[in-house]
Write a protein that holds these residues in place. Sequence first.
Motif, PDB file in Angstrom:
ATOM      1  N   ARG A  54     -14.712 -81.382  21.303  1.00 50.90           N
ATOM      2  CA  ARG A  54     -14.266 -81.021  22.654  1.00 50.90           C
ATOM      3  C   ARG A  54     -14.480 -79.544  22.995  1.00 50.90           C
ATOM      4  O   ARG A  54     -14.643 -79.197  24.168  1.00 50.90           O
ATOM      5  N   LEU A  55     -14.502 -78.692  21.961  1.00 47.72           N
ATOM      6  CA  LEU A  55     -14.668 -77.265  22.234  1.00 47.72           C
ATOM      7  C   LEU A  55     -16.025 -76.717  21.763  1.00 47.72           C
ATOM      8  O   LEU A  55     -16.328 -75.560  22.003  1.00 47.72           O
ATOM      9  N   GLY A  56     -16.794 -77.560  21.106  1.00 50.37           N
ATOM     10  CA  GLY A  56     -18.175 -77.207  20.803  1.00 50.37           C
ATOM     11  C   GLY A  56     -18.450 -76.566  19.468  1.00 50.37           C
ATOM     12  O   GLY A  56     -19.595 -76.568  19.000  1.00 50.37           O
ATOM     13  N   ARG A  57     -17.421 -76.033  18.800  1.00 54.40           N
ATOM     14  CA  ARG A  57     -17.630 -75.351  17.525  1.00 54.40           C
ATOM     15  C   ARG A  57     -16.253 -75.047  16.920  1.00 54.40           C
ATOM     16  O   ARG A  57     -15.225 -75.319  17.524  1.00 54.40           O
ATOM     17  N   LEU A  58     -16.264 -74.452  15.741  1.00 53.14           N
ATOM     18  CA  LEU A  58     -15.030 -73.978  15.128  1.00 53.14           C
ATOM     19  C   LEU A  58     -15.339 -72.692  14.367  1.00 53.14           C
ATOM     20  O   LEU A  58     -16.199 -72.683  13.488  1.00 53.14           O
ATOM     21  N   ASP A  59     -14.656 -71.633  14.728  1.00 56.00           N
ATOM     22  CA  ASP A  59     -14.875 -70.333  14.094  1.00 56.00           C
ATOM     23  C   ASP A  59     -13.704 -69.884  13.227  1.00 56.00           C
ATOM     24  O   ASP A  59     -13.893 -69.147  12.256  1.00 56.00           O
ATOM     25  N   ILE A  60     -12.504 -70.318  13.589  1.00 56.56           N
ATOM     26  CA  ILE A  60     -11.296 -69.873  12.899  1.00 56.56           C
ATOM     27  C   ILE A  60     -10.373 -71.062  12.695  1.00 56.56           C
ATOM     28  O   ILE A  60     -10.135 -71.846  13.615  1.00 56.56           O
ATOM     29  N   LEU A  61      -9.853 -71.190  11.493  1.00 54.19           N
ATOM     30  CA  LEU A  61      -8.811 -72.175  11.204  1.00 54.19           C
ATOM     31  C   LEU A  61      -7.602 -71.431  10.656  1.00 54.19           C
ATOM     32  O   LEU A  61      -7.724 -70.621   9.734  1.00 54.19           O
ATOM     33  N   VAL A  62      -6.434 -71.719  11.220  1.00 59.65           N
ATOM     34  CA  VAL A  62      -5.179 -71.180  10.687  1.00 59.65           C
ATOM     35  C   VAL A  62      -4.338 -72.349  10.200  1.00 59.65           C
ATOM     36  O   VAL A  62      -3.882 -73.174  10.998  1.00 59.65           O
ATOM     37  N   ASN A  63      -4.136 -72.420   8.891  1.00 62.51           N
ATOM     38  CA  ASN A  63      -3.322 -73.475   8.287  1.00 62.51           C
ATOM     39  C   ASN A  63      -1.866 -73.025   8.262  1.00 62.51           C
ATOM     40  O   ASN A  63      -1.377 -72.463   7.273  1.00 62.51           O
ATOM     41  N   ASN A  64      -1.180 -73.283   9.362  1.00 61.88           N
ATOM     42  CA  ASN A  64       0.199 -72.839   9.502  1.00 61.88           C
ATOM     43  C   ASN A  64       1.212 -73.979   9.400  1.00 61.88           C
ATOM     44  O   ASN A  64       2.378 -73.728   9.128  1.00 61.88           O
ATOM     45  N   ALA A  65       0.782 -75.208   9.595  1.00 59.20           N
ATOM     46  CA  ALA A  65       1.721 -76.333   9.607  1.00 59.20           C
ATOM     47  C   ALA A  65       2.509 -76.393   8.308  1.00 59.20           C
ATOM     48  O   ALA A  65       1.957 -76.243   7.215  1.00 59.20           O
ATOM     49  N   GLY A  66       3.804 -76.603   8.440  1.00 58.49           N
ATOM     50  CA  GLY A  66       4.638 -76.684   7.246  1.00 58.49           C
ATOM     51  C   GLY A  66       6.014 -77.227   7.579  1.00 58.49           C
ATOM     52  O   GLY A  66       6.398 -77.332   8.741  1.00 58.49           O
ATOM     53  N   ILE A  67       6.756 -77.570   6.539  1.00 57.87           N
ATOM     54  CA  ILE A  67       8.130 -78.031   6.688  1.00 57.87           C
ATOM     55  C   ILE A  67       9.000 -77.300   5.684  1.00 57.87           C
ATOM     56  O   ILE A  67       8.519 -76.824   4.645  1.00 57.87           O
ATOM     57  N   GLY A  68      10.274 -77.191   6.002  1.00 57.80           N
ATOM     58  CA  GLY A  68      11.200 -76.562   5.083  1.00 57.80           C
ATOM     59  C   GLY A  68      11.649 -77.535   4.006  1.00 57.80           C
ATOM     60  O   GLY A  68      11.368 -78.727   4.066  1.00 57.80           O
ATOM     61  N   ASP A  69      12.369 -76.992   3.017  1.00 58.71           N
ATOM     62  CA  ASP A  69      12.886 -77.870   1.977  1.00 58.71           C
ATOM     63  C   ASP A  69      14.398 -78.021   2.132  1.00 58.71           C
ATOM     64  O   ASP A  69      14.985 -77.570   3.107  1.00 58.71           O
ATOM     65  N   SER A  70      15.007 -78.656   1.159  1.00 61.43           N
ATOM     66  CA  SER A  70      16.414 -79.031   1.284  1.00 61.43           C
ATOM     67  C   SER A  70      17.380 -77.903   0.960  1.00 61.43           C
ATOM     68  O   SER A  70      18.574 -78.021   1.253  1.00 61.43           O
ATOM     69  N   HIS A  71      16.927 -76.841   0.340  1.00 58.31           N
ATOM     70  CA  HIS A  71      17.799 -75.746  -0.100  1.00 58.31           C
ATOM     71  C   HIS A  71      18.891 -76.248  -1.050  1.00 58.31           C
ATOM     72  O   HIS A  71      19.983 -75.683  -1.106  1.00 58.31           O
ATOM     73  N   LYS A  72      18.581 -77.298  -1.780  1.00 57.20           N
ATOM     74  CA  LYS A  72      19.555 -77.846  -2.730  1.00 57.20           C
ATOM     75  C   LYS A  72      19.287 -77.299  -4.124  1.00 57.20           C
ATOM     76  O   LYS A  72      18.159 -76.943  -4.456  1.00 57.20           O
ATOM     77  N   PRO A  73      20.306 -77.275  -4.990  1.00 61.79           N
ATOM     78  CA  PRO A  73      20.074 -76.919  -6.391  1.00 61.79           C
ATOM     79  C   PRO A  73      19.068 -77.877  -7.011  1.00 61.79           C
ATOM     80  O   PRO A  73      18.968 -79.045  -6.608  1.00 61.79           O
ATOM     81  N   THR A  74      18.334 -77.397  -7.999  1.00 64.67           N
ATOM     82  CA  THR A  74      17.276 -78.203  -8.613  1.00 64.67           C
ATOM     83  C   THR A  74      17.774 -79.563  -9.082  1.00 64.67           C
ATOM     84  O   THR A  74      17.099 -80.584  -8.901  1.00 64.67           O
ATOM     85  N   LEU A  75      18.964 -79.606  -9.658  1.00 64.54           N
ATOM     86  CA  LEU A  75      19.474 -80.861 -10.203  1.00 64.54           C
ATOM     87  C   LEU A  75      19.807 -81.881  -9.118  1.00 64.54           C
ATOM     88  O   LEU A  75      20.010 -83.065  -9.419  1.00 64.54           O
ATOM     89  N   GLU A  76      19.839 -81.456  -7.870  1.00 62.67           N
ATOM     90  CA  GLU A  76      20.119 -82.363  -6.761  1.00 62.67           C
ATOM     91  C   GLU A  76      18.878 -82.697  -5.942  1.00 62.67           C
ATOM     92  O   GLU A  76      18.949 -83.448  -4.969  1.00 62.67           O
TER      93      GLU A  76
END
Length: 254
Positions: free
Chosen positions: A74-96
Amino acid sequence: MQTQVALVTGAADGIGWAMARRFAAAGCCVALADLDHDRTAARAAELGDRHLAVRADVADEASAIAMVEETVARLGRLDILVNNAGIGDSHKPTLEQDLATFDRILRVHLDGTFVASREAARAMAGQGGAILNVSSIAGLTGLPRRNAYGAAKAGIVAMTKSMACEWAGAGIRVNAIAPGYVGTALVAKLFEAGRIDRGRLERRIPLGRLADPAEIAEAAWFLCSPSASYVTGAVLSVDGGWSAYGDAGDASLA
């Protein structure tokens, strides 16, 4: 000079949206990719008619491939890719912590970065380009209760260096940024939930405050711009001095 096309994943909000705005301000035609297509479409419309919204789940290989293909078609080319997509984690202790959550975090961050970068490099063949991966201070230092997220972000650092060495001959530069704590809606929710004490966190940061998403976007644009034409395989910490500070501080901050 031909208008550059930049694809930014996770572009509906936060750092990704700040990056999309910065790249558009620099004259790029931007493809904004995110799972939340309605919001992404509104963001693209806010930037102007020439910009594109793409629905994509980077954790799904077919979707990540289609994201790059749609951008090029749709845009004819690609010059720059930014891999920003992400999700957070649970912030739980390892054993949980559970394996399903661990795997999901790795799929989004590592699989998504790998597939999108591979497809972008194919699209950039013969012309060169720039790929920017978003790591984190969690990938450079130890943060308690951040096993999956830290492992994923550390893997992104290793992947960045490997791809940079492999694709340099094709004129494709691959770099990473490692943000510290940024004033996004996600971090605000952690404050509200009592998972992080904002006062103690800011005292741990040498510059004494969280980053504004626009400050992360400026670093991202630098590494993708001609100003960084001799920079590849680098990991730039954008953390207010967090990773330079020798005292690990209070583990509860993590």
